[in-house]
Design an enzyme around this catalytic site. Structure first.
Site, PDB file in Angstrom:
ATOM      1  N   ASP A 114      -1.566  -1.757 -12.487  1.00 12.84           N
ATOM      2  CA  ASP A 114      -1.720  -0.519 -13.407  1.00 12.84           C
ATOM      3  C   ASP A 114      -0.835   0.294 -13.582  1.00 12.84           C
ATOM      4  O   ASP A 114      -0.395   0.918 -14.714  1.00 12.84           O
ATOM      5  CB  ASP A 114      -3.019   0.005 -13.212  1.00 12.84           C
ATOM      6  CG  ASP A 114      -3.052   0.506 -11.694  1.00 12.84           C
ATOM      7  OD1 ASP A 114      -2.553  -0.294 -10.705  1.00 12.84           O
ATOM      8  OD2 ASP A 114      -3.580   1.672 -11.452  1.00 12.84           O
ATOM      9  N   ARG A 147       7.669 -19.619   1.355  1.00 16.12           N
ATOM     10  CA  ARG A 147       7.929 -18.772   0.380  1.00 16.12           C
ATOM     11  C   ARG A 147       8.833 -17.829   0.763  1.00 16.12           C
ATOM     12  O   ARG A 147       9.738 -17.291  -0.049  1.00 16.12           O
ATOM     13  CB  ARG A 147       6.366 -18.072  -0.049  1.00 16.12           C
ATOM     14  CG  ARG A 147       5.579 -18.969  -0.912  1.00 16.12           C
ATOM     15  CD  ARG A 147       4.379 -17.931  -1.270  1.00 16.12           C
ATOM     16  NE  ARG A 147       4.906 -16.529  -1.862  1.00 16.12           N
ATOM     17  CZ  ARG A 147       4.358 -15.429  -1.718  1.00 16.12           C
ATOM     18  NH1 ARG A 147       3.096 -15.208  -1.000  1.00 16.12           N
ATOM     19  NH2 ARG A 147       4.838 -14.430  -2.186  1.00 16.12           N
ATOM     20  N   ASP A 159       4.629  -5.905   5.946  1.00 15.40           N
ATOM     21  CA  ASP A 159       5.104  -6.910   6.013  1.00 15.40           C
ATOM     22  C   ASP A 159       5.601  -7.516   7.534  1.00 15.40           C
ATOM     23  O   ASP A 159       5.754  -8.664   7.943  1.00 15.40           O
ATOM     24  CB  ASP A 159       6.404  -7.272   5.327  1.00 15.40           C
ATOM     25  CG  ASP A 159       6.085  -7.455   4.088  1.00 15.40           C
ATOM     26  OD1 ASP A 159       4.744  -7.373   3.498  1.00 15.40           O
ATOM     27  OD2 ASP A 159       6.957  -7.445   2.802  1.00 15.40           O
ATOM     28  N   ARG A 167       3.342 -13.585  -7.132  1.00 14.04           N
ATOM     29  CA  ARG A 167       2.929 -12.435  -8.038  1.00 14.04           C
ATOM     30  C   ARG A 167       4.027 -11.479  -8.407  1.00 14.04           C
ATOM     31  O   ARG A 167       3.961 -10.969  -9.543  1.00 14.04           O
ATOM     32  CB  ARG A 167       2.029 -11.449  -7.241  1.00 14.04           C
ATOM     33  CG  ARG A 167       0.777 -12.058  -6.677  1.00 14.04           C
ATOM     34  CD  ARG A 167      -0.115 -11.287  -5.817  1.00 14.04           C
ATOM     35  NE  ARG A 167      -0.158 -10.044  -6.133  1.00 14.04           N
ATOM     36  CZ  ARG A 167      -0.871  -9.434  -6.991  1.00 14.04           C
ATOM     37  NH1 ARG A 167      -1.780 -10.337  -7.406  1.00 14.04           N
ATOM     38  NH2 ARG A 167      -0.855  -8.359  -7.367  1.00 14.04           N
ATOM     39  N   CYS A 210      -5.110 -11.754  -4.768  1.00 14.94           N
ATOM     40  CA  CYS A 210      -4.533 -12.720  -3.705  1.00 14.94           C
ATOM     41  C   CYS A 210      -4.960 -12.502  -2.724  1.00 14.94           C
ATOM     42  O   CYS A 210      -5.886 -11.642  -2.394  1.00 14.94           O
ATOM     43  CB  CYS A 210      -3.088 -12.359  -3.926  1.00 14.94           C
ATOM     44  SG  CYS A 210      -2.417 -10.900  -2.927  1.00 14.94           S
ATOM     45  N   ILE A 240      -1.804  -0.233   3.546  1.00 13.72           N
ATOM     46  CA  ILE A 240      -1.080  -0.592   2.332  1.00 13.72           C
ATOM     47  C   ILE A 240      -1.887  -1.629   1.781  1.00 13.72           C
ATOM     48  O   ILE A 240      -2.234  -1.457   0.421  1.00 13.72           O
ATOM     49  CB  ILE A 240       0.359  -1.281   2.667  1.00 13.72           C
ATOM     50  CG1 ILE A 240       1.328  -0.216   3.356  1.00 13.72           C
ATOM     51  CG2 ILE A 240       0.943  -1.440   1.340  1.00 13.72           C
ATOM     52  CD1 ILE A 240       1.718   0.895   2.722  1.00 13.72           C
ATOM     53  N   ARG A 281      -4.176  -6.001  -5.482  1.00 12.91           N
ATOM     54  CA  ARG A 281      -2.733  -5.719  -5.870  1.00 12.91           C
ATOM     55  C   ARG A 281      -2.667  -5.648  -7.467  1.00 12.91           C
ATOM     56  O   ARG A 281      -2.286  -6.592  -8.134  1.00 12.91           O
ATOM     57  CB  ARG A 281      -1.845  -6.969  -5.366  1.00 12.91           C
ATOM     58  CG  ARG A 281      -1.771  -6.914  -4.074  1.00 12.91           C
ATOM     59  CD  ARG A 281      -0.277  -7.080  -3.533  1.00 12.91           C
ATOM     60  NE  ARG A 281      -0.003  -8.235  -2.977  1.00 12.91           N
ATOM     61  CZ  ARG A 281       1.287  -8.724  -2.503  1.00 12.91           C
ATOM     62  NH1 ARG A 281       2.344  -7.792  -2.757  1.00 12.91           N
ATOM     63  NH2 ARG A 281       1.364  -9.636  -1.786  1.00 12.91           N
ATOM     64  N   PRO A 282      -3.073  -4.647  -8.113  1.00 13.05           N
ATOM     65  CA  PRO A 282      -3.078  -4.680  -9.521  1.00 13.05           C
ATOM     66  C   PRO A 282      -1.563  -3.910  -9.840  1.00 13.05           C
ATOM     67  O   PRO A 282      -0.886  -3.748  -8.936  1.00 13.05           O
ATOM     68  CB  PRO A 282      -4.053  -3.306  -9.724  1.00 13.05           C
ATOM     69  CG  PRO A 282      -4.030  -2.469  -8.547  1.00 13.05           C
ATOM     70  CD  PRO A 282      -3.762  -3.394  -7.221  1.00 13.05           C
ATOM     71  N   LYS A 335      14.706 -11.866   0.374  1.00 15.34           N
ATOM     72  CA  LYS A 335      13.844 -12.515  -0.574  1.00 15.34           C
ATOM     73  C   LYS A 335      13.472 -11.379  -1.640  1.00 15.34           C
ATOM     74  O   LYS A 335      13.537 -11.513  -2.808  1.00 15.34           O
ATOM     75  CB  LYS A 335      12.498 -13.129   0.085  1.00 15.34           C
ATOM     76  CG  LYS A 335      11.198 -13.330  -0.910  1.00 15.34           C
ATOM     77  CD  LYS A 335      10.170 -13.818  -0.467  1.00 15.34           C
ATOM     78  CE  LYS A 335       9.180 -13.020  -0.085  1.00 15.34           C
ATOM     79  NZ  LYS A 335       8.350 -12.327  -1.253  1.00 15.34           N
ATOM     80  N   ASN A 336      13.024 -10.128  -0.900  1.00 11.41           N
ATOM     81  CA  ASN A 336      12.490  -9.200  -1.998  1.00 11.41           C
ATOM     82  C   ASN A 336      13.726  -8.267  -2.519  1.00 11.41           C
ATOM     83  O   ASN A 336      13.334  -7.316  -3.212  1.00 11.41           O
ATOM     84  CB  ASN A 336      11.484  -8.087  -1.119  1.00 11.41           C
ATOM     85  CG  ASN A 336      10.462  -8.731  -0.656  1.00 11.41           C
ATOM     86  OD1 ASN A 336       9.818  -9.831  -1.247  1.00 11.41           O
ATOM     87  ND2 ASN A 336       9.544  -8.037   0.222  1.00 11.41           N
TER      88      ASN A 336
HETATM   89  C1  UD1 Z   1       6.361  -5.225  -2.442  1.00 12.93           C
HETATM   90  C2  UD1 Z   1       6.852  -6.531  -1.379  1.00 12.93           C
HETATM   91  C3  UD1 Z   1       5.807  -7.126  -0.418  1.00 12.93           C
HETATM   92  C4  UD1 Z   1       5.645  -5.825   0.480  1.00 12.93           C
HETATM   93  C5  UD1 Z   1       4.861  -4.519  -0.338  1.00 12.93           C
HETATM   94  C6  UD1 Z   1       4.608  -3.461   0.353  1.00 12.93           C
HETATM   95  C7  UD1 Z   1       8.263  -7.321  -3.125  1.00 12.93           C
HETATM   96  C8  UD1 Z   1       8.551  -8.580  -3.854  1.00 12.93           C
HETATM   97  N1  UD1 Z   1       7.022  -7.543  -2.415  1.00 12.93           N
HETATM   98  O1  UD1 Z   1       5.105  -5.866  -2.935  1.00 12.93           O
HETATM   99  O2  UD1 Z   1       6.432  -8.115   0.309  1.00 12.93           O
HETATM  100  O3  UD1 Z   1       4.152  -6.431   1.275  1.00 12.93           O
HETATM  101  O4  UD1 Z   1       5.882  -4.159  -1.381  1.00 12.93           O
HETATM  102  O5  UD1 Z   1       5.562  -3.030   1.171  1.00 12.93           O
HETATM  103  O6  UD1 Z   1       9.069  -6.695  -3.045  1.00 12.93           O
HETATM  104  N2  UD1 Z   1      -0.711  -0.655  -6.372  1.00 12.93           N
HETATM  105  C9  UD1 Z   1      -1.414  -0.138  -7.270  1.00 12.93           C
HETATM  106  N3  UD1 Z   1      -1.000  -0.345  -8.356  1.00 12.93           N
HETATM  107  C10 UD1 Z   1       0.136  -0.594  -8.849  1.00 12.93           C
HETATM  108  C11 UD1 Z   1       1.132  -1.125  -7.887  1.00 12.93           C
HETATM  109  C12 UD1 Z   1       0.648  -0.980  -6.687  1.00 12.93           C
HETATM  110  O7  UD1 Z   1      -2.665   0.251  -7.151  1.00 12.93           O
HETATM  111  O8  UD1 Z   1       0.417  -0.723 -10.186  1.00 12.93           O
HETATM  112  C13 UD1 Z   1      -0.980  -0.920  -4.827  1.00 12.93           C
HETATM  113  C14 UD1 Z   1      -1.118  -2.193  -4.254  1.00 12.93           C
HETATM  114  O9  UD1 Z   1      -2.513  -2.321  -4.548  1.00 12.93           O
HETATM  115  C15 UD1 Z   1      -0.673  -1.675  -2.686  1.00 12.93           C
HETATM  116  C16 UD1 Z   1       0.201  -0.562  -2.973  1.00 12.93           C
HETATM  117  O10 UD1 Z   1       0.017  -0.351  -4.097  1.00 12.93           O
HETATM  118  O11 UD1 Z   1      -2.087  -1.188  -2.220  1.00 12.93           O
HETATM  119  C17 UD1 Z   1       1.632  -1.185  -2.690  1.00 12.93           C
HETATM  120  O12 UD1 Z   1       2.035  -2.168  -3.142  1.00 12.93           O
HETATM  121  P1  UD1 Z   1       3.348  -2.478  -3.857  1.00 12.93           P
HETATM  122  O13 UD1 Z   1       4.168  -1.557  -3.373  1.00 12.93           O
HETATM  123  O14 UD1 Z   1       3.493  -2.355  -5.112  1.00 12.93           O
HETATM  124  O15 UD1 Z   1       3.435  -3.931  -3.346  1.00 12.93           O
HETATM  125  P2  UD1 Z   1       4.485  -5.055  -4.246  1.00 12.93           P
HETATM  126  O16 UD1 Z   1       5.637  -4.428  -4.856  1.00 12.93           O
HETATM  127  O17 UD1 Z   1       3.718  -5.968  -4.823  1.00 12.93           O
END
Ligand code: UD1
Length: 418
Positions: free
Chosen positions: A126, A398, A306, A94, A118, A328, A123-124, A22-23
């Site tokens: 930014d 999902r 995950d 998201r 969520c 995480i 999960r920002p 999926k990812n």
């Molecule tokens: C992806 C996966 C999800 C997995 C996660 C961590 C997909 C579609 N989803 O989610 O299944 O659980 O990786 O392995 O691939 N963060 C910030 N700012 C940002 C981006 C991230 O602070 O701009 C933080 C997040 O809040 C979190 C951490 O970074 O604490 C990691 O998140 P991230 O790797 O971005 O998760 P996703 O890509 O959403």
């Protein structure tokens, strides 16, 4: 709303076939925005998040056809009429923010609903936004939407303060059509990031360093279409591996790449499972109660967040105390109160769960709260004595393709109640 009725305990036995990741599917579908030609993806999983992404692509004007039997998805390029991801779709998923990078790169504009909080945390996005701004995009926040416009993105040097999977993917997709060279530091190294990079290269992108901390992308003017096979879902595979272990069963997990979830397999070995790694399959068997273990979730190649919930389920039945630390996401222990209702003995201190193994769990009425938490409840219910009903299983749908029929084939007593 569908529910799952599970009667335990069972010993799972047989062979299960893993679907595409999926990812990997979600970013690769977003990458189709970057070309005017058609993209054909194979090994695409029939899961609700893929269906939501198809809905999003169609909303934007794209022409998609998904053969669910053959797992082939065709997307005709160059058809987009709207560069927008609306609230109703982003709310459900998201990862819709993955269209941001490719939309701005190809169509010079994007309007994407901001993902709110969520179930598993804030999960920002930014860092995605910061990188796009540095690439020359003009960014504003309007009525809950992030609106991005750019004449032509330019190559940048960027350091991700936090390792982010979709952030790395989004900016990689923005950079492939940018002017000049982009150097991304502290990138996510997940196999799904590598899968996306390989697809982009097949489309004509110039990328080096995928799978390492540092990815270098030289922008090109044009990307062509491609036919591309997605990797298998290492989290689905890992979940069935834990299912085999928690039920003290014997399962061959087929159509997977064991090297992508060796972190999970090694932990299962530590817990007392017998693991046989084959080329595209792995056999997991377990003859005894699990031994206790310690886990700290980390970005890849660390132990995946995950898979955290599924291992907490396994630890509830271990012979001794286990410790699981989630680094995480800040709110990813929602399976724990539900597991405790089944008789698990768990204490949460900050981001760490202390799990004292018990001899047995008992079936209960349970609530699925997010994708992986729900998987943990299914695993616990398979091993528990008596009947469990899991509510709100749209969370499971999902990300797990046909979980009930796959589980049934390996001996689970599981029914979907409509
Ligand atoms: C992806 C996966 C999800 C997995 C996660 C961590 C997909 C579609 N989803 O989610 O299944 O659980 O990786 O392995 O691939 N963060 C910030 N700012 C940002 C981006 C991230 O602070 O701009 C933080 C997040 O809040 C979190 C951490 O970074 O604490 C990691 O998140 P991230 O790797 O971005 O998760 P996703 O890509 O959403």
């Amino acid at each position: 709303m569908d529910k799952l009725l599970i009667r335990g305990p069972v010993k799972l036995k047989g062979r299960v076939r893993i679907s595409g990741a999926k990812n990997a599917a979600l970013p690769c579908m977003a990458a189709s925005i970057l070309t005017d030609e058609s993209v054909r993806l194979t090994n695409v999983p029939d899961v609700a998040d893929v269906i939501s992404t198809i809905e999003l692509m169609r909303y934007m004007g794209s022409d998609c056809s998904f053969d669910k039997e053959k797992n082939i998805l065709k997307i005709e390029g160059g058809k987009l009429t709207k560069c927008e991801a609306p609230y109703d779709i982003v709310r459900k998923m998201r990862a819709s923010s993955l269209v941001l990078g490719p939309l701005v790169a190809k169509y010079k504009k994007a309007r994407v609903s901001l993902p709110g909080g969520c179930a598993i945390g804030v999960r920002p996005i930014d860092l995605h936004i910061k990188a796009l701004a540095q690439m020359g995009a003009d960014i504003r926040n309007e009525h809950g939407y992030i609106v991005v416009e750019a004449r032509q993105l330019k190559g940048i040097k960027f350091f991700f303060d936090i390792v982010t999977v979709t952030g790395t993917e989004n900016i990689m997709m923005a950079a492939v059509l940018a002017n000049g060279v982009t150097v991304l530091e502290n990138c996510a190294k997940e196999p799904e990031v590598v899968c996306l990079a390989k697809m982009l290269k097949k489309m004509g992108a110039r990328i080096e360093g995928e799978g390492t901390d540092r990815i270098v992308i030289e922008g090109v003017r044009y990307l062509k279409g491609c036919s591309y096979k997605l990797i298998s879902d290492r989290i689905e595979a890992g979940t069935y591996a834990v299912a085999a272990a928690i039920t003290r069963g014997d399962v061959i997990i087929d159509n997977c790449e064991p090297e992508y979830f060796d972190n999970v397999l090694l932990k299962l070995e530590e817990a007392g499972s017998d693991i046989r790694r084959m080329k595209n399959a792995v056999k997991v068997s377990m003859k005894r109660r699990p031994k206790p273990f310690e886990i700290v979730t980390m970005p890849y190649p660390g132990f995946p967040t995950d898979m955290q919930a599924q291992f907490v389920a396994l630890a509830t039945l271990a012979e001794g105390s286990s410790v699981v630390k989630e680094t995480i996401f800040e709110n990813r222990f929602m399976h724990i109160p539900e597991l405790m209702r089944m008789g698990a003995d768990i204490e949460i201190k900050g981001n760490t769960a202390h799990i004292r193994g018990v001899k047995k769990l008992s079936g209960a009425n349970l609530m699925a709260t997010d994708l992986r938490a729900s998987a943990a409840l299914v695993l616990a219910a398979l091993a528990a004595e008596g009947e469990s009903v899991i509510n709100r299983i749209y969370h499971i749908d999902r990300g797990y393709a046909h979980l009930d029929s796959k589980m049934k084939k390996i001996g689970a007593r599981i029914e979907r109640l409509k």
